[in-house]
Scaffold this motif. Structure first.
Motif, PDB file in Angstrom:
ATOM      1  N   LEU A  82       2.357   2.055  -3.367  1.00 51.92           N
ATOM      2  CA  LEU A  82       1.312   2.379  -4.226  1.00 51.92           C
ATOM      3  C   LEU A  82       1.030   3.768  -4.075  1.00 51.92           C
ATOM      4  O   LEU A  82       1.017   4.634  -4.933  1.00 51.92           O
ATOM      5  N   ILE A  83       0.813   4.309  -2.781  1.00 50.90           N
ATOM      6  CA  ILE A  83       0.324   5.679  -2.765  1.00 50.90           C
ATOM      7  C   ILE A  83       1.377   6.637  -2.825  1.00 50.90           C
ATOM      8  O   ILE A  83       1.230   7.699  -3.570  1.00 50.90           O
ATOM      9  N   ALA A 143       3.567   6.067  -5.199  1.00 49.07           N
ATOM     10  CA  ALA A 143       3.868   6.272  -6.548  1.00 49.07           C
ATOM     11  C   ALA A 143       2.462   6.953  -7.112  1.00 49.07           C
ATOM     12  O   ALA A 143       2.870   8.114  -8.105  1.00 49.07           O
ATOM     13  N   HIS A 151       0.912  -1.277  -0.060  1.00 50.59           N
ATOM     14  CA  HIS A 151      -0.191   0.005   0.027  1.00 50.59           C
ATOM     15  C   HIS A 151       0.889   1.155   0.058  1.00 50.59           C
ATOM     16  O   HIS A 151       0.540   2.175  -0.713  1.00 50.59           O
TER      17      HIS A 151
END
Lengths: 439, 169, 388
Positions: free
Chosen positions: A153-154, A156, A150
């Motif tokens: 991902l955030i 990125a 997670h």
């Protein structure tokens, strides 16, 4: 082979333009090594300067004043276990740091360290630099996605949104500087000697335009050039994900952002790419607004005497650094425990002093004997020195920002990018064009 | 600047572009497709360079590879992987698509075969240094009206997207 | 007391929240575990965040990772033996913890500490309040991304810790006070050290403020972030600077004076908006007020005994007592039930951090992830105290 090696020595264009692959390769190697060393030096300098901002000492153990710390770190990162998370997308995870690194290093092909001190001069140089450096975001996005976690991902997501947004303001600021490359700052209406009186996108051409117009674009159409420069200077921090725009790796929120799952060599590739990109965007800023390799005050302090004095600067800088190192040697604690470090620091100072004396010798020799090779070496040294010096100022600013400012929040970052920087840069562009036509 | 090993680079770049294109439609993982698409776009940018159009190549990299693909990835990353893997890769219209692609290929081939008569044998390459300038003159001189209409169209598209995405503005 | 205006406190613990406004580009909701190993949760707090993109839809705090059963331990220790344990709850304000406990037992025994002991207690407690606020300021700024204040505050906190160390030999978990007064007389030069601190510290507060108070990014990050209204704060039991920043002038030092706080002249700084910036200003102002108190105390410190007459074996009469003090983080209360033996029958601590942490959900709903970090920082929780 020897022919092509020797034939270039007398030319005054870049290896790319002279179509000399051998010298192009030599330049590439020099720049690659130089940038890598610069990144290591920057690593040490950042830790040291940041520490002194924050009333601490920073690295002191590995080598005198921690001078060998970056090397120790590099070795440590190289021999660390290489972890690829089980649920990650192995191929993308593997290739992401490489893409980031490639993008960061490729732009150096057109960075003009001097009129002939560049690998090549493209007629779309600045476009190439912006384009290739914009590919770096792909590495970040892929790393964040491939980690399958997670926080990356955030990180990125944030980073891609941030870099794409700030590229817009950055591009518009660059365009207003490009407009200035023609004499009056209105593209086709100019009467510059460069390619039929038009402006240019070539990195070397941009600096030559500043040379011909006898003004750094920072001061042209005051304050338009200054505003565009400030916009770029802010956008470039956001582009390189540095404080106060370091949201993609905001440690207090996202642990480490997009490279949370990376370790060892791969992680160090990200760091290398980040610092290389910082140097690259600083090089763009220096080229566009700060006169690239041109020395300061070319008209005010003109004449051969001043030329000679300014040519001494590279050597004097090294001598000054050597003096600092010797001062440190003297101030080392007089204890047998520190003997090796003291000797090391003295040796380091001696090497710096030797380089300084060598550079001074070349310059003075050129002045005395007026030998062609020496003259050209002096000029080249001076060019590279002033370019690197200006870039180094930006590097220091990066550290200073990091020590001073808190971090922006994501929506505030977007607000600043789209609602403040974009309109201002657009306005500067339009006003620059109008002023150029009216003049 | 004279190009080096022109045929080699032409075939390399074309091969990369085609291979990338095939990967785009055959990968099940949307992110892999997007990466393949980036390879294709970069290869095409290289082809532009070989055609003495550096400006177009630069814009191709900035706009497509650097900008649009990032937005693509942005959206794709949020798509659930498990769901896409379960879905059918091609829908039932694929024969139609194949037919259209074949027709296009045939068209290109026929133009290539007969075109030698239609087009002049070899156009002298424009001077590379003034490429950007010529594009500027064309866009803002000869084709000013078309250019402005295109930008207006894009503006409409942006507004539409904003309205669709945001209920309350 | 007013009823909570925004949220029903009973609904705080479930994550079944109303879905946000539907749009055509809805992304999936994301559930993220912030902590227990996370740089910004100040220890081992685990916050389950329900996110829509970066927007927080709801939070749930999972605590207990640092639970050591301090209250249960008390039942198996004598009153004297339990005294050092309370230092381990809010370990950055150990002196305040000890003061609260000692005074609660003194109340139970009906003993009064001698005046000199009270002065020493006030000086050390207020120094500890400054140290606690310094640590809060440093870590809070670090959470928001400003690295430098942390090192400045730690540099100055060191001076306070040196005074503690010289006084009682410990820097962090001091165990400075005993039931009935103080064990140690002040060391030679104590007053000089304290006066030195009083002389140099105001300029250091100015240094912190220079970095942050008018910093544009700091203002944007803290103003209108984590707002809690006075009514909500009261309903949730929030105390300390968090409550005062919402505009409620409630300070136990004034409201129910203990030790000899009634003798000193100081103000209760309050905020207006109840946002993170106001809480920052309130704590900065509190440091200045603490300096005022210390100055008055160190100038007026009387001679005399430092220990009241307390039996060797403490055996309070049967009964119960609740005593609370104003710890740096809010109201710190001790509820002690005595069955007449040497060991307490039951000890219950009302820790300010634990109660203040309840307000997190109310404060962060609708904000972004970055704000959660800022709000956790501004609540100034210490997990040792939350979990006990």
């Amino acid at each position: 082979m020897l022919d092509s090696f020797m034939s270039y020595l007398g030319s005054s264009v870049t290896p790319g333009e002279a179509n000399n692959q051998l010298w192009a390769l030599i330049y590439v190697l020099i720049i690659f090594a130089g940038v890598s060393v610069a990144v290591m030096a920057m690593n040490w300098l950042e830790r040291k300067a940041l520490a002194h901002f924050q009333v601490r000492l920073g690295p002191m153990r590995v080598g005198p004043h921690g001078l060998l710390q970056p090397i120790a770190d590099a070795v440590k990162l190289l021999i660390k276990e290489d972890i690829i998370p089980a649920e990650s997308d192995k191929f993308v995870f593997w290739i992401a740091p490489i893409i980031g690194l490639l993008a960061a290093f490729t732009v150096y092909t057109v960075v003009p360290f001097g009129p002939s001190q560049a690998v090549s001069d493209m007629n779309i140089g600045i476009l190439f630099m912006l384009g290739v450096s914009s590919l770096a975001v792909l590495g970040v996005v892929m790393a964040g996605w491939a980690s399958n976690s997670h926080y990356p991902l955030i990180g990125a997501l944030r980073s891609s949104a941030q870099m794409v947004s700030y590229e817009v303001a950055m591009g518009l600021a660059v365009v207003s500087a490009i407009l200035m490359t023609s004499l009056h700052g209105a593209g086709l209406y100019g009467v510059s000697k460069l390619s039929d009186g038009t402006g240019t996108l070539s990195m070397i051409g941009i600096v030559q335009a500043q040379q011909e117009q006898q003004v750094w674009f920072l001061f042209k159409f005051f304050p338009l050039g200054l505003i565009a420069f400030v916009i770029f200077a802010i956008a470039m921090i956001a582009e390189t994900n540095r404080a106060p725009f370091d949201l993609p790796e905001a440690e207090s929120e996202l642990t480490a952002g997009f490279h949370t799952e990376y370790s060892g060599l791969r992680w160090s590739l990200f760091m290398l790419a980040e610092y290389a990109a910082m140097i690259a965007v600083s090089a763009i800023a220096v080229t566009l607004w700060l006169g690239g390799w041109l020395r300061p005050f070319p008209t005010w302090l003109s004449g051969p005497a001043w030329d000679f004095i300014f040519a001494l600067f590279p050597g004097l800088t090294f001598v000054g650094l050597a003096a600092i190192a010797f001062l440190g040697t003297v101030r080392m604690p007089k204890h047998s425990y520190f003997r090796v470090q003291t000797i090391g620091l003295a040796a380091f100072g001696a090497v710096l002093a030797l380089i300084g004396v060598l550079l001074l010798g070349i310059v003075i020799g050129a002045k005395v004997s007026d030998h062609d090779i020496l003259n050209r070496t002096t000029e080249g040294l001076s060019n590279v020195f002033w370019f690197v010096f200006k870039v180094a100022v930006f590097m220091y600013l990066y550290i200073w920002y990091r020590a001073t400012w808190p971090r922006y929040r994501f929506d505030q970052l977007m607000k600043v990018g789209w609602k403040v920087m974009l309109p201002i840069s657009l306005g500067v562009l339009i006003v620059t064009a109008i002023v150029g036509v009216l003049l | 600047m004279t190009p080096v090993a022109t045929p080699f680079f032409f075939y390399l770049l074309s091969g990369l572009a085609i291979a990338g294109g095939l990967l785009v439609i055959t990968r099940r993982n949307a992110v892999h497709s997007a990466l393949a698409l980036i390879v294709t776009l970069l290869a095409v940018a290289g082809l532009y360079l070989m055609l003495y159009a550096p400006f177009v190549a630069g814009v191709q990299i900035i706009v497509y590879a650097g900008g649009i693909m990032v937005l693509f990835l942005f959206v794709i990353m949020l798509v659930s992987l498990e769901r896409t893997i379960k879905e059918r890769q091609f829908n039932r219209m694929w024969p139609v698509g194949l037919f259209a692609a074949c027709a296009l290929l045939a068209l290109f081939m026929s133009v290539f075969a007969k075109g030698r008569a239609l087009f002049p044998d070899r156009v002298p390459p424009p001077p590379e240094a003034s490429n950007t300038q010529q594009i500027g003159v064309m866009l803002y001189g000869n084709y000013m009206f078309a250019f402005e209409i295109a930008s207006l169209l894009l503006l409409v598209a942006i507004l539409g997207a904003v309205i669709m995405a945001k209920k309350r503005i | 007391m007013n009823a909570p205006t925004k949220t029903d406190p009973n609904a705080l613990s479930n994550l079944d929240l109303e879905t946000p406004e539907k749009t055509y580009l809805d992304s999936n909701e994301l559930i993220i575990n912030m902590g227990p190993q996370h740089p910004a949760t100040h220890g081992v707090l685990r916050v389950i965040l329900k996110l829509d993109g970066e927007k927080v839809l709801g939070t749930e705090c999972v605590i207990g990772y640092l639970h050591r059963g301090v209250e249960k331990i008390a039942e198996n220790r004598t009153y004297t033996m339990f005294n050092p344990y309370v230092d381990r709850m809010d370990y950055v304000a150990a002196v305040s913890n000890g003061l609260g406990y000692c005074q609660a037992v003194e109340k139970l025994l009906n003993v009064e500490a001698p005046p000199r002991a009270n002065y020493i207690r006030v000086i050390l407690t207020e120094l500890n309040r400054i140290a606690s606020h310094q640590l809060w300021l440093g870590t809070h700024a670090l959470d928001i991304g400003a690295m430098t204040p942390l090192f400045y505050t730690f540099r100055d906190r060191e001076e306070i810790l040196k005074i503690f160390e010289k006084y009682c030999g410990a820097r962090l978990t001091t165990h400075a006070f005993r039931i009935g007064g103080c064990l140690y007389e002040t060391y030679a030069g104590f007053e000089k050290d304290v006066k030195n601190f009083l002389a140099f510290f105001p300029s250091k507060i100015g240094e912190y403020e220079e970095l942050l108070t008018t910093n544009r990014i700091w203002l944007e990050r803290t103003k209108k972030v984590g707002v809690i209204s006075a009514a909500d704060a009261i309903a949730l039991g929030v105390t300390g600077p968090v409550l005062r920043a919402s505009g409620v002038k409630w300070d136990i030092r004034k409201a129910q004076p203990y030790a000899n706080y009634a003798e000193f002249d100081f103000e209760i700084p309050t905020g207006e908006n109840g946002d993170t910036y106001d809480r920052y200003l309130v704590r900065i102002a509190e440091m200045r007020q603490s300096l005022r108190i210390i100055e008055q105390a160190v100038n007026g410190i009387p001679e005399g005994p430092i220990m009241a007459k307390v039996p060797k074996v403490i055996k309070p009469p049967v009964g119960e007592i609740y005593h609370s003090i104003e710890a740096p983080k809010g109201e710190l209360g001790y509820f002690i039930v005595s069955d007449g033996s040497t060991q307490p029958y039951r000890v219950r601590v009302r820790p300010p951090s634990f109660v203040n942490l309840q307000a997190l959900d109310v404060m962060v709903r609708g904000l972004l992830v970055a704000d959660v970090v800022a709000v956790i920082g501004t609540l100034d929780i210490v997990l040792g105290e939350v979990d006990r």
